[in-house]
Design a protein around this motif. Structure first.
Motif, PDB file in Angstrom:
ATOM      1  N   GLU A 198       2.196  13.877  -9.990  1.00 46.18           N
ATOM      2  CA  GLU A 198       3.226  14.901 -10.193  1.00 46.18           C
ATOM      3  C   GLU A 198       3.671  14.936 -11.652  1.00 46.18           C
ATOM      4  OE1 GLU A 198       7.580  16.305  -8.443  1.00 46.18           O
ATOM      5  OE2 GLU A 198       6.698  14.425  -7.751  1.00 46.18           O
ATOM      6  N   ALA A 199       3.847  13.783 -12.271  1.00 46.70           N
ATOM      7  CA  ALA A 199       4.245  13.735 -13.683  1.00 46.70           C
ATOM      8  C   ALA A 199       3.161  14.354 -14.561  1.00 46.70           C
ATOM      9  CB  ALA A 199       4.517  12.290 -14.109  1.00 46.70           C
TER      10      ALA A 199
ATOM     11  N   GLU B   1       0.829  -1.204   0.000  1.00 44.52           N
ATOM     12  CA  GLU B   1       0.000   0.000   0.000  1.00 44.52           C
ATOM     13  C   GLU B   1       0.865   1.256   0.000  1.00 44.52           C
ATOM     14  OE1 GLU B   1      -3.182   0.248  -0.526  1.00 44.52           O
ATOM     15  OE2 GLU B   1      -3.537  -1.898  -0.523  1.00 44.52           O
ATOM     16  N   ALA B   2       1.997   1.242   0.716  1.00 48.21           N
ATOM     17  CA  ALA B   2       2.891   2.404   0.745  1.00 48.21           C
ATOM     18  C   ALA B   2       3.490   2.662  -0.635  1.00 48.21           C
ATOM     19  CB  ALA B   2       4.003   2.190   1.775  1.00 48.21           C
ATOM     20  N   VAL B   3       3.953   1.624  -1.300  1.00 43.77           N
ATOM     21  CA  VAL B   3       4.529   1.780  -2.636  1.00 43.77           C
ATOM     22  C   VAL B   3       3.458   2.201  -3.636  1.00 43.77           C
ATOM     23  CG1 VAL B   3       5.667   0.555  -4.535  1.00 43.77           C
ATOM     24  CG2 VAL B   3       6.442   0.226  -2.193  1.00 43.77           C
ATOM     25  N   LYS B   4       2.266   1.677  -3.491  1.00 49.08           N
ATOM     26  CA  LYS B   4       1.159   2.056  -4.366  1.00 49.08           C
ATOM     27  C   LYS B   4       0.848   3.548  -4.217  1.00 49.08           C
ATOM     28  CE  LYS B   4      -3.680   0.876  -5.222  1.00 49.08           C
ATOM     29  NZ  LYS B   4      -4.798   0.043  -4.760  1.00 49.08           N
ATOM     30  N   ALA B   5       0.818   4.033  -2.975  1.00 51.63           N
ATOM     31  CA  ALA B   5       0.557   5.459  -2.732  1.00 51.63           C
ATOM     32  C   ALA B   5       1.671   6.318  -3.327  1.00 51.63           C
ATOM     33  CB  ALA B   5       0.420   5.719  -1.233  1.00 51.63           C
ATOM     34  N   MET B   6       2.914   5.869  -3.220  1.00 53.69           N
ATOM     35  CA  MET B   6       4.033   6.623  -3.814  1.00 53.69           C
ATOM     36  C   MET B   6       3.907   6.656  -5.329  1.00 53.69           C
ATOM     37  SD  MET B   6       7.367   5.707  -1.411  1.00 53.69           S
ATOM     38  CE  MET B   6       7.767   4.305  -2.379  1.00 53.69           C
ATOM     39  N   ALA B   7       3.494   5.559  -5.941  1.00 56.98           N
ATOM     40  CA  ALA B   7       3.328   5.518  -7.391  1.00 56.98           C
ATOM     41  C   ALA B   7       2.218   6.459  -7.847  1.00 56.98           C
ATOM     42  CB  ALA B   7       3.042   4.088  -7.849  1.00 56.98           C
ATOM     43  N   VAL B   8       1.123   6.498  -7.105  1.00 57.70           N
ATOM     44  CA  VAL B   8       0.018   7.402  -7.444  1.00 57.70           C
ATOM     45  C   VAL B   8       0.486   8.851  -7.345  1.00 57.70           C
ATOM     46  CG1 VAL B   8      -2.235   8.241  -6.663  1.00 57.70           C
ATOM     47  CG2 VAL B   8      -1.833   5.787  -6.873  1.00 57.70           C
ATOM     48  N   ALA B   9       1.224   9.172  -6.282  1.00 58.67           N
ATOM     49  CA  ALA B   9       1.735  10.538  -6.108  1.00 58.67           C
ATOM     50  C   ALA B   9       2.700  10.897  -7.228  1.00 58.67           C
ATOM     51  CB  ALA B   9       2.409  10.678  -4.745  1.00 58.67           C
TER      52      ALA B   9
END
Length: 82
Positions: free
Chosen positions: A65-66, A53-61
């Motif tokens: 940003e991109a 879930e932490a990595v998923k949230a980082m990917a969404v962020a």
């Protein structure tokens, strides 16, 4: 009559003790199987749900940003060309 009741009492105690012992053996076997499964799964490099879930949230962020940077770049290019 009294000896017959005592025989049944002794038999009931024996069966009850055996059932308790078998239940204990079953719990111990289940515990051992769970531990072996955890060790096996632990060696397969799986991630925990929290890590996922932490990595998923980082990917969404990062994706958000991109997208924002892409929109800014498009706006700058439009202003420069127009």
């Amino acid at each position: 009559m009294q000896s017959e009741n005592r025989l049944f009492d002794d038999l009931a105690k024996l069966v009850n003790g055996a059932a308790g012992t078998l239940a204990g053996v079953g719990r111990e076997a289940q515990s051992g199987a769970r531990e072996r499964a955890r060790e096996w799964i632990g060696g397969l490099d799986f991630v925990s749900r929290d890590e996922f879930e932490a990595v998923k949230a980082m990917a969404v962020a990062a994706r958000d940003e991109a997208d924002a940077l892409r929109a800014r770049l498009d706006a700058l290019e439009a202003r420069q060309n127009g």
